[in-house]
Design a protein around this motif. Structure first.
Motif, PDB file in Angstrom:
ATOM      1  N   HIS A  76       1.103  -1.263  -0.071  1.00 14.18           N
ATOM      2  CA  HIS A  76      -0.013  -0.039  -0.106  1.00 14.18           C
ATOM      3  C   HIS A  76       0.952   1.246  -0.071  1.00 14.18           C
ATOM      4  O   HIS A  76       0.538   2.187  -0.723  1.00 14.18           O
ATOM      5  N   GLN A  79       2.045   1.749  -3.539  1.00 13.38           N
ATOM      6  CA  GLN A  79       1.140   2.222  -4.198  1.00 13.38           C
ATOM      7  C   GLN A  79       0.764   3.965  -4.118  1.00 13.38           C
ATOM      8  O   GLN A  79       0.699   4.444  -5.130  1.00 13.38           O
ATOM      9  N   GLU A  80       0.692   4.173  -2.933  1.00 16.61           N
ATOM     10  CA  GLU A  80       0.416   5.667  -2.372  1.00 16.61           C
ATOM     11  C   GLU A  80       1.643   6.564  -3.035  1.00 16.61           C
ATOM     12  O   GLU A  80       1.498   7.496  -3.357  1.00 16.61           O
ATOM     13  N   GLN A  81       2.811   6.039  -2.608  1.00 16.21           N
ATOM     14  CA  GLN A  81       4.209   6.727  -3.019  1.00 16.21           C
ATOM     15  C   GLN A  81       3.987   7.023  -4.484  1.00 16.21           C
ATOM     16  O   GLN A  81       4.438   8.006  -5.289  1.00 16.21           O
TER      17      GLN A  81
END
Length: 280
Positions: A76, A79-81
Motif C-alpha cells: 500500500h 502504491q500511495e508513493q
C-alpha cells in the motif's frame, strides 16, 4: 535379469529408486524390470509409499498474520508513493535535465523499486529460515531412513549367516543295547556334512579300548564311519553318500584306535539301531 530371485538386492534398488539416489541408466533399467516382474514392482511401490509418507509427517508451514500485514502495508505504501509521484510529475513542468535523463532518472521509478526490494527482503527473511529448517528436517528423516535400511540389511545378513551355520538334520538313529536301552543318539547334518553322536547311556569303555561306528548296508560288509572319543558329545566328518540307503548303524568295541574300516568289526557289537531319513 531375474531380480526377483535376489530379494535383498531388490529391496536396496527399490529404496534407492524411491529416495531418488538411483539415477540415469540404472534407474531406467530398474523401472523396466519392475514393469516385467511383479515382485520387483511391489517392492518399488512399497518403498514409494514409505518415503512418500514422510510428507504427511510434516506440518504445514503457513506464514504468521504479522507477515501478511507487513507485506500489505509495504505494498500500500508503494502504491500511495507511486500515485503521489504521478501527481507531482503531471503538475510539474518537464525540465531540460529530466528531458535529457529520460526514464532512467525518474525518482518515482527508483523509489518504487526500492520499496519492492524491501518487501522481497522482508518476505525472504521471514520465510527462508523456515524453508531451511524444513529442508534440514527432511534431510535428517532421509538419513534416518537410510540408516534403518542399513541396519535392516545387516540384520538380514546376520540371519543368513545364522541359517547357514544351523545344522540341517537329514538322518536320525537311536542306538540301543541288548536290553533295548538307549545308548547313543546319532544325527547327520547334511549342510555341514558331519555326524553328531551324543552318549545318553552310562557305558564307558576301558582305557585300552575304543568304540567304533559302522554303517551296515544290506547284504554287504559294514563300513566304518569313525572311531568315538570318550566325550559325551562328539562330531565325525562324513558325507551323505556314506549314510544314504543305509538301514542300520552299529557300534562295536575294538582295540584302542579302532580297526581298518573296510573289514568290518572285530569286537562285539554293543549298540545298534535303524537309521531313519527325516521327511520334513
Amino acid at each position: 535379469m531375474q531380480l526377483h530371485k535376489h530379494p535383498e538386492l531388490t529391496q536396496r534398488l527399490a529404496a534407492a529408486h524411491a529416495l531418488g539416489t538411483l539415477r540415469g541408466g540404472a534407474r531406467r533399467r530398474f523401472e523396466a524390470i519392475a514393469r516385467e516382474q511383479p515382485a520387483v514392482r511391489a517392492a518399488a511401490i512399497e518403498w514409494q509409499i514409505r518415503v512418500g509418507s514422510l510428507n504427511e509427517l510434516q506440518p504445514a508451514a503457513e506464514p504468521g498474520p504479522q507477515v501478511w500485514t507487513r507485506i500489505l502495508n509495504l505494498v500500500h505504501a508503494e502504491q500511495e508513493q507511486a500515485a503521489l509521484q504521478r501527481q507531482r510529475a503531471s503538475a510539474a513542468p518537464i525540465t531540460a535535465a529530466s528531458a535529457r535523463g529520460g526514464w532512467w532518472n525518474h525518482l518515482a521509478l527508483w523509489r518504487g523499486a526500492g520499496l519492492a526490494g524491501v518487501a522481497v527482503a522482508v518476505l525472504a527473511a521471514l520465510l527462508v529460515p523456515g524453508l531451511q529448517r524444513d529442508a534440514g528436517e527432511r534431510a535428517a528423516q532421509v538419513a534416518a531412513l537410510q540408516q534403518d535400511l542399513q541396519q535392516r540389511d545387516a540384520r538380514v545378513a546376520q540371519l543368513e549367516r545364522e541359517l547357514q551355520a544351523a545344522p540341517e538334520v537329514r538322518y536320525v538313529s537311536v542306538l540301543t543295547d541288548d536290553k533295548n536301552q538307549p545308548a547313543v543318539l546319532v544325527t547327520f547334518d547334511g549342510r555341514n556334512n558331519r555326524l553328531s553322536l551324543q552318549r545318553v547311556g552310562n557305558f564307558r569303555e576301558a582305557a585300552d579300548r575304543s568304540l567304533q561306528l559302522w554303517a551296515v548296508p544290506p547284504g554287504a560288509t559294514p563300513r566304518s564311519l569313525g572311531v568315538l572319543t570318550p566325550e559325551r558329545l562328539l562330531q565325525l566328518a562324513s558325507s551323505e553318500n556314506a549314510v544314504r540307503e543305509i538301514p542300520l548303524l552299529a557300534i562295536s568295541l575294538e582295540p584302542l584306535g579302532g580297526v581298518p574300516g573296510d573289514r568290518g568289526p572285530t569286537g562285539p557289537v554293543l549298540f545298534h539301531g535303524a537309521l531313519i531319513q527325516k521327511q520334513i
